[in-house]
Scaffold this motif. Sequence first.
Motif, PDB file in Angstrom:
ATOM      1  N   PRO A 134       0.797  -1.213   0.008  1.00 35.52           N
ATOM      2  CA  PRO A 134      -0.074   0.204  -0.014  1.00 35.52           C
ATOM      3  C   PRO A 134       0.802   1.158   0.130  1.00 35.52           C
ATOM      4  N   GLN A 135       2.332   1.348   0.234  1.00 35.45           N
ATOM      5  CA  GLN A 135       3.143   2.547   0.332  1.00 35.45           C
ATOM      6  C   GLN A 135       3.606   2.667  -0.902  1.00 35.45           C
ATOM      7  N   ALA A 136       3.412   1.972  -2.023  1.00 32.55           N
ATOM      8  CA  ALA A 136       4.046   2.141  -3.310  1.00 32.55           C
ATOM      9  C   ALA A 136       2.973   2.886  -4.151  1.00 32.55           C
ATOM     10  N   LEU A 137       3.797   3.602  -4.979  1.00 38.92           N
ATOM     11  CA  LEU A 137       3.047   4.256  -6.056  1.00 38.92           C
ATOM     12  C   LEU A 137       2.938   3.653  -7.221  1.00 38.92           C
ATOM     13  N   GLN A 138       1.777   3.259  -7.651  1.00 38.17           N
ATOM     14  CA  GLN A 138       1.438   2.571  -8.862  1.00 38.17           C
ATOM     15  C   GLN A 138       1.494   3.591 -10.078  1.00 38.17           C
ATOM     16  N   VAL A 139       2.425   3.087 -11.355  1.00 38.63           N
ATOM     17  CA  VAL A 139       2.547   3.878 -12.397  1.00 38.63           C
ATOM     18  C   VAL A 139       1.991   3.034 -13.663  1.00 38.63           C
ATOM     19  N   ALA A 140       0.895   3.665 -14.378  1.00 34.60           N
ATOM     20  CA  ALA A 140       0.437   3.003 -15.352  1.00 34.60           C
ATOM     21  C   ALA A 140       1.376   3.375 -16.574  1.00 34.60           C
ATOM     22  N   ASP A 141       1.744   2.332 -17.602  1.00 31.02           N
ATOM     23  CA  ASP A 141       2.635   2.136 -18.573  1.00 31.02           C
ATOM     24  C   ASP A 141       2.058   3.360 -19.741  1.00 31.02           C
ATOM     25  N   ARG A 142       2.751   4.185 -20.037  1.00 30.75           N
ATOM     26  CA  ARG A 142       2.291   4.823 -21.262  1.00 30.75           C
ATOM     27  C   ARG A 142       1.846   4.158 -22.411  1.00 30.75           C
ATOM     28  N   LYS A 168      -7.010   6.827 -12.111  1.00 29.67           N
ATOM     29  CA  LYS A 168      -6.565   8.273 -12.356  1.00 29.67           C
ATOM     30  C   LYS A 168      -5.165   8.463 -11.556  1.00 29.67           C
ATOM     31  N   ALA A 169      -5.021   7.928 -10.488  1.00 29.52           N
ATOM     32  CA  ALA A 169      -3.926   8.289  -9.781  1.00 29.52           C
ATOM     33  C   ALA A 169      -2.500   7.712 -10.522  1.00 29.52           C
ATOM     34  N   ALA A 170      -2.666   6.173 -11.096  1.00 32.35           N
ATOM     35  CA  ALA A 170      -1.697   5.482 -11.827  1.00 32.35           C
ATOM     36  C   ALA A 170      -1.520   6.078 -13.227  1.00 32.35           C
ATOM     37  N   VAL A 171      -2.533   6.611 -13.733  1.00 32.66           N
ATOM     38  CA  VAL A 171      -2.585   7.305 -15.148  1.00 32.66           C
ATOM     39  C   VAL A 171      -1.832   8.463 -15.069  1.00 32.66           C
TER      40      VAL A 171
END
Length: 585
Positions: free
Chosen positions: A242-250, A526-529
Motif C-alpha cells: 500500500p505504500q508503493a506508488l502505482q505507475v500506469a505504463d504509457r 486516475k492516480a496511476a495514469v
Amino acid sequence: MRNVIYSRTEDILPEDKFLRQFEPMTILPDRSRLVIEQVSIATEVTVTVRAASLMAPCSCCGTVSKRVQSRYTRTLRDLPASGRLVHLIVQVRRFFCQESTCVRKIFAERFPSLTLPRMKFTLRLQETLREMGFALGGEAGARLGKQLSIPGSPETILRLVKQAQLPAPSSPRVVGIDDWAWKRRLRYGTLICDLESSKPIDVLPDRSVETVSAWFENHPTVEIVSRDRSSEYAAAIRKGAPQALQVADRWHIGKNLADSVSTLLARCRAEIRRSLQAQTGFVQEREERESTSEQEWHPPRSRSVVLARVGRRAQKLDRYRQVIELHHQGLRAADIASRVGIGERTVHRWLARGSFPEARRRRRRPSLIDPYERYVLDWWHEGHRNGSQLYKELTAQGYKGSSKAMYNYLATLRTPQSDSSKSTPSRPRERKSIPSSHTPLENFEARRATWLFVRQPDELDERQQKELALIRQASPSAEAAYGLAQAFMQMIWEQTGQQLDAWLSAVEASHLPELESFAKGIQQDKAAVLAGLTLPYSTGPVEGHVNRLKLIKRSMYGRAKLPLLRARVLHVAQREPSGATILAG
C-alpha cells in the motif's frame, strides 16, 4: 594416428607442432599443486597427474598427515584441447589421520582447485556445461557440446543447472510487473523486474492477487511499481504494497486510446463515405435500414466492449452496402475488391449470399458449471433469483468454479434468445448504370486510419496528410476525436500529466461515447495514469525480458517447469551488465 607418450613435460619434442601449443597450463588450472607425470596423445589426450605436496590435511578435522595408507586413481573428464577429448588420471593417496579423536581414521586427499569429491568432471568443465545449460537447455546444450568435443548428456547439464545457486534476493525500490502466458487464454505467470538495473528479480507461477500481493509483502522496500492497466495487478499492489506508488505504463494508455479512436472511426465510416460522395457529386439513391439487434449468445460486456462490437458491425455493414452499390453499377468483383479494400473472395461470397453477413454466433466454451446446468435451469424456472444462495448449493454439490462464472451463466438466462430473422438491408433492385468514378477513401479502414490520428503531424507524408484532412472534413465526430487524441498523445510524448483534468472535461463536453468510455477507465485508475503521464518509468524493460522468457520456455518443448525456467531467466539476466537495455519486440 600415432600414439605418442611423454613421461615428463621436458621430453616434448620441439618438432611436434601440436605439443608446442600444448602447454601444461592449458591442462592444469593450478600447476603449483599438481605434477604432470605422463601425457599420452592419440585420438584423445590422457594426462596423468599427482599432488605436488607430500602431505595432506584431513577432510574431517583438518590435521595434516604424512602417513600414506594406500593409493588409487580417479579419471576425470576435462575441457577439450585442440578439438581432442582430454582425460585426467589423478593419482590419489589415502592417509592415516594423526588426530586420535578424529572419527575418520583414513582419508583421501582432495584437489579443490581441480574437482569436487565423487565428481567425474573438472570444475571448469562443470562450469562450461552449466553455462551451456543456462543458455541453451539440456538437449540443445548436449548437441552443441558434442560438436565442440565437450562431453555431457542432457540429464547431466540440467542437473548442473538445477544445482546452481540462484541470485541472492535483492531489495528493489522501483519494479515493473507484467504477465506472460504458460498457455494463452488459460494460464499465465508473472515476471517482476528491477527497473533501476533493468534485470528480472523473480518469476511467479500465476498472476492472481494472492500470489502477487504475497510477493510484495515479502519485499517492503518497493516504493514505485510500473504496470499495465490490469485491475488484478492494481488490487494486488494495493493489498501487498500500500505504500508503493502505482505507475500506469504509457504505451498501454496510448493503446487504449487508439482502440477507442478505432472504434469511433469504424462507427463513422458510413458518415465519412457519404460526405465524400456528396462532395464529388455522387448521391446514394437508397438508404438501408440498419438493425441493431444481434441474436448472439454472449455474457454481459463492459461498455467499451459493446461499443467496439457495434463499431465493427457498422463498418462491415457500410462495406457491404458499398459492394452492392458498385456491383449494380456494373463493376467486376476484382474491381470492387480493389476499391473497397477487401478480398475478391469476400466480394463473391457477399454477392452470392444476397443479404448482410452477420457475424457468426459465438460458440460457448466448456465450463465447470456444465454438469450442474440442469439443476440451475430448474432452479431458474422455479422463480429463484438469489445468486449467492445458488452458489452455496452448487458448492455443496461439488462445483469448483468461481461465483463470477456462475453469474455470467445466469446473465445468459436473462438475455432473450430468439431465432427471429436478422434484419438486413434489403437487396437493391437490379438496374444498369454507368460505373461511377473513384471517390476518395473508398477503401477506408478504421484501424489503418487510427494510425493517422495518434501520430505526430510532422511525421506524416503528403499523402497521409491529405487522407487525414479528408477524414476530418467529412465527419464532425472524427474532427473532434482528432483534437482530443492529439491532445492526449501530447501528454504522453511530453509527460505533461498536469493537463489530464482539462482533457477529461473536454471529453465529457464532446459527447463522443467511445472517448467517454476511455475517459471513464482513466477516472477509475486516475492516480496511476497521472503518475504514468508524469514520471519516466515504464514497463519497457519488462516487456523485453518477457520476450526472452517466452523464447526460453518454447525452446524447452513444453518441459519448462517453474524451477528450471526461473533459474534460467534469473541466471541469464545476472550475466548482463547492470542497466543493459532489452528491447521489446
